[in-house]
Design a protein around this motif. Structure first.
Motif, short mmCIF file in Angstrom:
data_model
loop_
_atom_site.label_atom_id
_atom_site.label_comp_id
_atom_site.label_asym_id
_atom_site.label_seq_id
_atom_site.Cartn_x
_atom_site.Cartn_y
_atom_site.Cartn_z
N SER A 92 13.22 -105.12 -15.79
CA SER A 92 14.05 -104.14 -16.24
C SER A 92 13.39 -103.49 -18.16
N VAL A 93 13.84 -104.44 -18.81
CA VAL A 93 13.51 -104.57 -20.81
C VAL A 93 12.39 -103.40 -20.64
N TYR A 94 11.18 -104.62 -20.00
CA TYR A 94 9.56 -104.30 -19.96
C TYR A 94 9.63 -102.71 -19.35
N ILE A 95 9.93 -102.09 -18.63
CA ILE A 95 9.52 -101.61 -17.32
C ILE A 95 10.27 -100.42 -18.54
N ALA A 96 12.00 -99.98 -19.49
CA ALA A 96 12.62 -99.30 -19.78
C ALA A 96 11.30 -99.30 -21.21
N ALA A 97 10.88 -99.94 -21.61
CA ALA A 97 10.07 -99.77 -23.11
C ALA A 97 8.49 -99.49 -22.60
N LYS A 98 8.26 -99.64 -21.74
CA LYS A 98 6.85 -99.10 -21.12
C LYS A 98 6.51 -97.81 -20.64
N LEU A 99 7.62 -97.19 -20.73
CA LEU A 99 8.20 -96.02 -20.51
C LEU A 99 8.34 -95.25 -21.64
N SER A 100 8.72 -95.60 -23.33
CA SER A 100 9.02 -94.97 -23.71
C SER A 100 7.97 -94.74 -25.45
N ARG A 104 6.51 -103.18 -25.63
CA ARG A 104 6.52 -104.58 -26.14
C ARG A 104 5.58 -105.22 -25.37
N THR A 105 4.53 -105.92 -25.32
CA THR A 105 3.60 -106.39 -24.84
C THR A 105 4.61 -107.71 -24.18
N THR A 153 7.85 -108.17 -10.53
CA THR A 153 9.48 -108.15 -10.65
C THR A 153 9.17 -107.08 -10.97
N GLU A 154 8.23 -106.49 -11.63
CA GLU A 154 9.28 -104.76 -12.00
C GLU A 154 8.31 -104.59 -10.93
N THR A 155 7.17 -104.84 -10.15
CA THR A 155 6.30 -103.91 -8.48
C THR A 155 7.90 -103.95 -7.93
N ILE A 156 8.81 -104.98 -7.34
CA ILE A 156 9.79 -104.95 -6.46
C ILE A 156 10.37 -104.45 -7.13
N ILE A 157 10.63 -104.23 -8.50
CA ILE A 157 12.03 -103.04 -8.81
C ILE A 157 11.43 -101.34 -8.57
N THR A 165 12.50 -94.28 -11.93
CA THR A 165 12.96 -95.23 -12.86
C THR A 165 13.44 -93.63 -14.13
N LYS A 166 14.24 -92.91 -14.48
CA LYS A 166 14.64 -91.98 -14.79
C LYS A 166 16.01 -92.50 -15.42
N VAL A 167 16.39 -92.59 -17.00
CA VAL A 167 18.05 -92.71 -17.20
C VAL A 167 18.15 -91.82 -18.72
N VAL A 168 18.99 -91.00 -18.34
CA VAL A 168 19.85 -90.06 -19.41
C VAL A 168 20.57 -90.92 -19.71
#
Length: 295
Positions: A92-100, A104-105, A153-157, A165-168
Protein backbone atom coordinates in the motif's frame (compact mmCIF):
# COMPACT_ATOMS: atom_id res chain seq x y z
CA UNK A 1 -17.97 0.25 -3.34
CA UNK A 2 -20.57 3.04 -3.64
CA UNK A 3 -19.74 5.28 -6.63
CA UNK A 4 -18.29 8.74 -6.15
CA UNK A 5 -20.59 11.76 -5.73
CA UNK A 6 -21.79 13.07 -9.11
CA UNK A 7 -20.21 16.39 -10.03
CA UNK A 8 -17.71 16.13 -7.16
CA UNK A 9 -15.55 13.27 -8.36
CA UNK A 10 -12.37 15.25 -7.73
CA UNK A 11 -13.36 15.73 -4.07
CA UNK A 12 -15.00 12.38 -3.32
CA UNK A 13 -14.05 8.76 -2.77
CA UNK A 14 -15.83 5.46 -3.49
CA UNK A 15 -17.41 4.29 -0.23
CA UNK A 16 -18.01 0.84 1.21
CA UNK A 17 -21.53 -0.57 1.06
CA UNK A 18 -23.45 -1.89 4.08
CA UNK A 19 -22.99 -5.44 2.79
CA UNK A 20 -19.22 -4.96 2.49
CA UNK A 21 -19.01 -3.62 6.03
CA UNK A 22 -21.08 -6.54 7.36
CA UNK A 23 -19.08 -9.33 5.73
CA UNK A 24 -15.34 -9.39 5.32
CA UNK A 25 -13.16 -12.14 3.89
CA UNK A 26 -11.33 -12.30 7.20
CA UNK A 27 -14.53 -12.99 9.14
CA UNK A 28 -15.57 -15.61 6.60
CA UNK A 29 -12.16 -17.24 7.12
CA UNK A 30 -12.77 -17.50 10.86
CA UNK A 31 -11.00 -14.40 12.18
CA UNK A 32 -12.88 -13.16 15.28
CA UNK A 33 -14.15 -9.55 14.95
CA UNK A 34 -12.03 -8.27 17.86
CA UNK A 35 -8.87 -9.82 16.44
CA UNK A 36 -9.69 -8.49 12.98
CA UNK A 37 -9.97 -4.95 14.38
CA UNK A 38 -6.70 -5.36 16.27
CA UNK A 39 -4.79 -6.65 13.25
CA UNK A 40 -6.21 -3.86 11.09
CA UNK A 41 -5.10 -1.28 13.65
CA UNK A 42 -1.63 -2.82 13.87
CA UNK A 43 -1.39 -2.81 10.07
CA UNK A 44 -2.35 0.86 9.95
CA UNK A 45 0.13 1.61 12.70
CA UNK A 46 3.03 -0.01 10.87
CA UNK A 47 1.95 1.76 7.67
CA UNK A 48 2.22 5.11 9.42
CA UNK A 49 5.56 4.15 10.98
CA UNK A 50 6.92 3.13 7.58
CA UNK A 51 5.80 6.43 6.09
CA UNK A 52 7.65 8.31 8.82
CA UNK A 53 10.86 6.33 8.31
CA UNK A 54 10.59 6.73 4.54
CA UNK A 55 10.08 10.48 5.07
CA UNK A 56 6.91 10.52 3.03
CA UNK A 57 4.47 13.46 3.21
CA UNK A 58 1.51 12.81 5.50
CA UNK A 59 -0.89 12.99 2.55
CA UNK A 60 0.81 10.00 0.90
CA UNK A 61 0.92 8.08 4.19
CA UNK A 62 -2.81 8.72 4.71
CA UNK A 63 -3.55 7.53 1.17
CA UNK A 64 -1.60 4.33 1.84
CA UNK A 65 -3.59 3.77 5.02
CA UNK A 66 -6.89 4.17 3.16
CA UNK A 67 -5.75 1.77 0.41
CA UNK A 68 -4.80 -0.74 3.13
CA UNK A 69 -8.26 -0.38 4.73
CA UNK A 70 -10.11 -0.67 1.42
CA UNK A 71 -8.31 -3.88 0.51
CA UNK A 72 -9.78 -5.82 3.45
CA UNK A 73 -13.35 -4.54 2.96
CA UNK A 74 -16.12 -6.96 1.95
CA UNK A 75 -16.30 -10.65 1.12
CA UNK A 76 -14.53 -9.99 -2.19
CA UNK A 77 -11.66 -8.21 -0.44
CA UNK A 78 -8.50 -9.57 1.11
CA UNK A 79 -8.31 -11.80 4.19
CA UNK A 80 -5.78 -11.54 6.99
CA UNK A 81 -5.45 -15.34 6.80
CA UNK A 82 -4.42 -15.15 3.14
CA UNK A 83 -2.75 -11.74 2.77
CA UNK A 84 -0.74 -10.72 5.82
CA UNK A 85 -1.14 -7.20 7.17
CA UNK A 86 2.60 -6.52 6.94
CA UNK A 87 2.77 -7.42 3.25
CA UNK A 88 -0.35 -5.45 2.35
CA UNK A 89 0.91 -2.48 4.34
CA UNK A 90 4.21 -2.46 2.45
CA UNK A 91 2.48 -2.75 -0.92
CA UNK A 92 0.00 0.00 0.00
CA UNK A 93 2.86 2.37 0.83
CA UNK A 94 4.60 1.41 -2.41
CA UNK A 95 1.44 2.06 -4.47
CA UNK A 96 0.60 5.38 -2.81
CA UNK A 97 4.18 6.67 -3.14
CA UNK A 98 4.55 5.43 -6.74
CA UNK A 99 1.45 7.34 -7.80
CA UNK A 100 2.77 10.55 -6.24
CA UNK A 101 5.57 12.94 -7.11
CA UNK A 102 7.64 11.40 -4.32
CA UNK A 103 8.05 7.65 -5.01
CA UNK A 104 10.20 5.24 -3.03
CA UNK A 105 12.30 2.35 -4.29
CA UNK A 106 11.42 -1.27 -3.55
CA UNK A 107 14.72 -1.61 -1.69
CA UNK A 108 13.91 1.29 0.63
CA UNK A 109 10.50 -0.16 1.44
CA UNK A 110 11.83 -3.69 1.99
CA UNK A 111 14.57 -2.38 4.28
CA UNK A 112 12.15 -0.29 6.33
CA UNK A 113 9.72 -3.18 6.84
CA UNK A 114 12.55 -5.55 7.75
CA UNK A 115 13.52 -3.04 10.43
CA UNK A 116 9.98 -2.42 11.68
CA UNK A 117 9.20 -6.11 12.09
CA UNK A 118 12.46 -7.08 13.79
CA UNK A 119 13.01 -7.82 17.49
CA UNK A 120 11.82 -5.20 19.99
CA UNK A 121 10.83 -2.80 17.23
CA UNK A 122 7.46 -4.56 16.95
CA UNK A 123 6.47 -3.27 20.38
CA UNK A 124 7.70 0.28 19.97
CA UNK A 125 7.44 1.63 16.42
CA UNK A 126 7.78 4.31 15.17
CA UNK A 127 10.37 5.08 17.92
CA UNK A 128 11.96 1.72 18.74
CA UNK A 129 14.90 1.26 21.07
CA UNK A 130 18.35 0.67 19.63
CA UNK A 131 19.13 -2.99 19.00
CA UNK A 132 21.47 -5.22 17.07
CA UNK A 133 21.52 -4.24 13.36
CA UNK A 134 21.97 -7.90 12.46
CA UNK A 135 18.40 -8.53 13.61
CA UNK A 136 17.05 -6.50 10.71
CA UNK A 137 19.83 -6.89 8.13
CA UNK A 138 18.36 -7.78 4.74
CA UNK A 139 20.74 -9.85 2.62
CA UNK A 140 20.75 -9.61 -1.15
CA UNK A 141 18.87 -12.88 -1.42
CA UNK A 142 16.46 -11.77 1.28
CA UNK A 143 15.87 -8.50 -0.55
CA UNK A 144 15.03 -10.21 -3.84
CA UNK A 145 12.54 -12.48 -2.06
CA UNK A 146 10.98 -9.51 -0.26
CA UNK A 147 10.83 -7.51 -3.50
CA UNK A 148 9.08 -10.36 -5.35
CA UNK A 149 6.51 -10.61 -2.54
CA UNK A 150 6.03 -6.82 -2.54
CA UNK A 151 5.32 -6.72 -6.27
CA UNK A 152 3.06 -9.77 -6.07
CA UNK A 153 1.05 -8.18 -3.26
CA UNK A 154 0.85 -4.94 -5.24
CA UNK A 155 -0.75 -6.86 -8.09
CA UNK A 156 -3.25 -8.52 -5.73
CA UNK A 157 -4.26 -5.16 -4.24
CA UNK A 158 -4.70 -3.52 -7.64
CA UNK A 159 -6.78 -6.43 -8.91
CA UNK A 160 -8.93 -6.48 -5.76
CA UNK A 161 -9.56 -2.72 -5.94
CA UNK A 162 -10.16 -2.88 -9.71
CA UNK A 163 -7.18 -0.53 -10.07
CA UNK A 164 -9.17 2.24 -8.33
CA UNK A 165 -6.44 3.65 -6.10
CA UNK A 166 -7.56 7.28 -6.04
CA UNK A 167 -7.84 8.57 -2.49
CA UNK A 168 -8.95 12.11 -1.67
CA UNK A 169 -7.66 13.19 1.73
CA UNK A 170 -9.70 15.79 3.70
CA UNK A 171 -6.76 17.67 5.24
CA UNK A 172 -6.46 20.36 2.57
CA UNK A 173 -10.25 20.67 2.44
CA UNK A 174 -10.36 21.27 6.19
CA UNK A 175 -7.86 24.13 5.98
CA UNK A 176 -9.83 25.67 3.10
CA UNK A 177 -13.05 25.39 5.09
CA UNK A 178 -11.40 27.06 8.10
CA UNK A 179 -10.43 29.99 5.89
CA UNK A 180 -13.93 30.14 4.41
CA UNK A 181 -15.41 30.26 7.91
CA UNK A 182 -13.10 33.17 8.76
CA UNK A 183 -11.32 31.42 11.64
CA UNK A 184 -7.96 30.89 9.92
CA UNK A 185 -6.70 34.32 8.81
CA UNK A 186 -3.74 34.85 6.48
CA UNK A 187 -1.73 35.89 9.54
CA UNK A 188 -2.80 33.19 12.01
CA UNK A 189 -2.95 33.75 15.76
CA UNK A 190 -1.97 31.20 18.39
CA UNK A 191 -5.65 30.25 18.73
CA UNK A 192 -6.17 29.76 15.00
CA UNK A 193 -2.97 27.70 14.83
CA UNK A 194 -4.23 25.54 17.67
CA UNK A 195 -7.56 25.12 15.88
CA UNK A 196 -5.91 24.08 12.62
CA UNK A 197 -3.54 21.71 14.43
CA UNK A 198 -6.36 20.11 16.39
CA UNK A 199 -8.46 19.73 13.24
CA UNK A 200 -5.66 17.96 11.38
CA UNK A 201 -4.99 15.84 14.47
CA UNK A 202 -8.58 14.57 14.45
CA UNK A 203 -8.33 13.74 10.74
CA UNK A 204 -5.12 11.79 11.32
CA UNK A 205 -6.64 9.94 14.27
CA UNK A 206 -9.71 9.07 12.19
CA UNK A 207 -7.49 6.96 9.92
CA UNK A 208 -7.26 4.44 12.79
CA UNK A 209 -10.96 4.51 13.71
CA UNK A 210 -12.60 1.10 14.16
CA UNK A 211 -15.64 2.56 12.36
CA UNK A 212 -13.52 2.82 9.18
CA UNK A 213 -14.50 6.46 8.74
CA UNK A 214 -12.43 7.04 5.61
CA UNK A 215 -14.33 4.35 3.68
CA UNK A 216 -17.79 5.24 5.03
CA UNK A 217 -17.81 9.05 4.73
CA UNK A 218 -16.73 11.56 2.10
CA UNK A 219 -13.75 13.88 2.69
CA UNK A 220 -15.90 17.02 3.02
CA UNK A 221 -17.94 15.40 5.81
CA UNK A 222 -14.82 14.31 7.66
CA UNK A 223 -13.34 17.80 7.33
CA UNK A 224 -16.45 19.49 8.72
CA UNK A 225 -16.70 17.07 11.66
CA UNK A 226 -13.03 17.59 12.55
CA UNK A 227 -13.50 21.38 12.44
CA UNK A 228 -16.64 21.22 14.57
CA UNK A 229 -14.99 19.10 17.26
CA UNK A 230 -11.71 21.02 17.22
CA UNK A 231 -13.52 24.37 17.56
CA UNK A 232 -15.38 23.13 20.64
CA UNK A 233 -12.15 21.86 22.20
CA UNK A 234 -10.12 25.00 21.48
CA UNK A 235 -12.97 27.38 22.31
CA UNK A 236 -13.32 29.05 18.91
CA UNK A 237 -16.75 30.41 18.04
CA UNK A 238 -17.95 29.35 14.61
CA UNK A 239 -20.68 31.13 12.59
CA UNK A 240 -24.15 30.83 14.08
CA UNK A 241 -26.72 28.64 12.41
CA UNK A 242 -26.22 25.36 10.62
CA UNK A 243 -23.02 26.41 8.83
CA UNK A 244 -22.12 22.81 7.95
CA UNK A 245 -24.95 22.74 5.40
CA UNK A 246 -22.94 25.18 3.29
CA UNK A 247 -20.47 22.31 2.78
CA UNK A 248 -23.26 19.82 1.95
CA UNK A 249 -23.08 18.02 5.30
CA UNK A 250 -26.25 17.12 7.23
CA UNK A 251 -26.66 17.17 11.00
CA UNK A 252 -27.05 13.39 11.35
CA UNK A 253 -23.72 12.61 9.65
CA UNK A 254 -22.02 15.40 11.58
CA UNK A 255 -23.29 14.06 14.90
CA UNK A 256 -22.21 10.50 14.15
CA UNK A 257 -18.71 11.57 13.11
CA UNK A 258 -18.18 13.81 16.13
CA UNK A 259 -19.03 10.91 18.45
CA UNK A 260 -16.83 8.55 16.41
CA UNK A 261 -13.88 10.95 16.50
CA UNK A 262 -14.21 11.46 20.24
CA UNK A 263 -14.35 7.72 20.90
CA UNK A 264 -11.39 6.82 18.66
CA UNK A 265 -8.78 7.97 21.15
CA UNK A 266 -10.19 5.76 23.91
CA UNK A 267 -10.38 2.74 21.60
CA UNK A 268 -6.77 3.22 20.47
CA UNK A 269 -5.64 3.46 24.09
CA UNK A 270 -7.46 0.23 24.89
CA UNK A 271 -5.80 -1.51 21.92
CA UNK A 272 -2.37 -0.34 23.05
CA UNK A 273 -2.97 -1.73 26.54
CA UNK A 274 -4.32 -4.99 25.12
CA UNK A 275 -1.12 -5.70 23.17
CA UNK A 276 1.42 -3.90 25.37
CA UNK A 277 3.30 -7.07 26.36
CA UNK A 278 3.23 -8.90 23.02
CA UNK A 279 3.10 -8.22 19.30
CA UNK A 280 -0.16 -8.17 17.38
CA UNK A 281 0.00 -10.73 14.53
CA UNK A 282 0.99 -9.12 11.24
CA UNK A 283 1.69 -12.19 9.10
CA UNK A 284 -0.48 -15.09 7.99
CA UNK A 285 1.44 -17.57 10.17
CA UNK A 286 1.18 -15.32 13.23
CA UNK A 287 -2.56 -14.79 12.90
CA UNK A 288 -3.13 -18.52 12.37
CA UNK A 289 -1.19 -19.23 15.58
CA UNK A 290 -3.21 -16.57 17.41
CA UNK A 291 -6.51 -18.09 16.29
CA UNK A 292 -5.28 -21.58 17.15
CA UNK A 293 -4.40 -20.37 20.65
CA UNK A 294 -7.93 -19.02 21.12
CA UNK A 295 -9.57 -22.38 20.43
Amino acid sequence: MVPEVDGLSSLSNPLATVEQLSNSSSSLDGVPPALESSVRYAGLQITQAAGILLRLPQEIVAQAMVIFTRFYIGSEGGSFRVNGAKDVSAASVYIAAKLSADPRTTRSICNVYAYLTSGPTRQAFPDPPAHDPESYFLSEGGYHSARALLLQTETIILRTLSFDTKVVIPHHLALTYLQTLGVLPSVPSSTSRALASRTLGHLNLALFSPQLLYVTHQPMTLAVAAIYLAAREVGVKLPSGEWWEVFDVDREDLGFLVVALKSSEGWIKAESEKWHDRSCPLTVDEINLEIKGMS
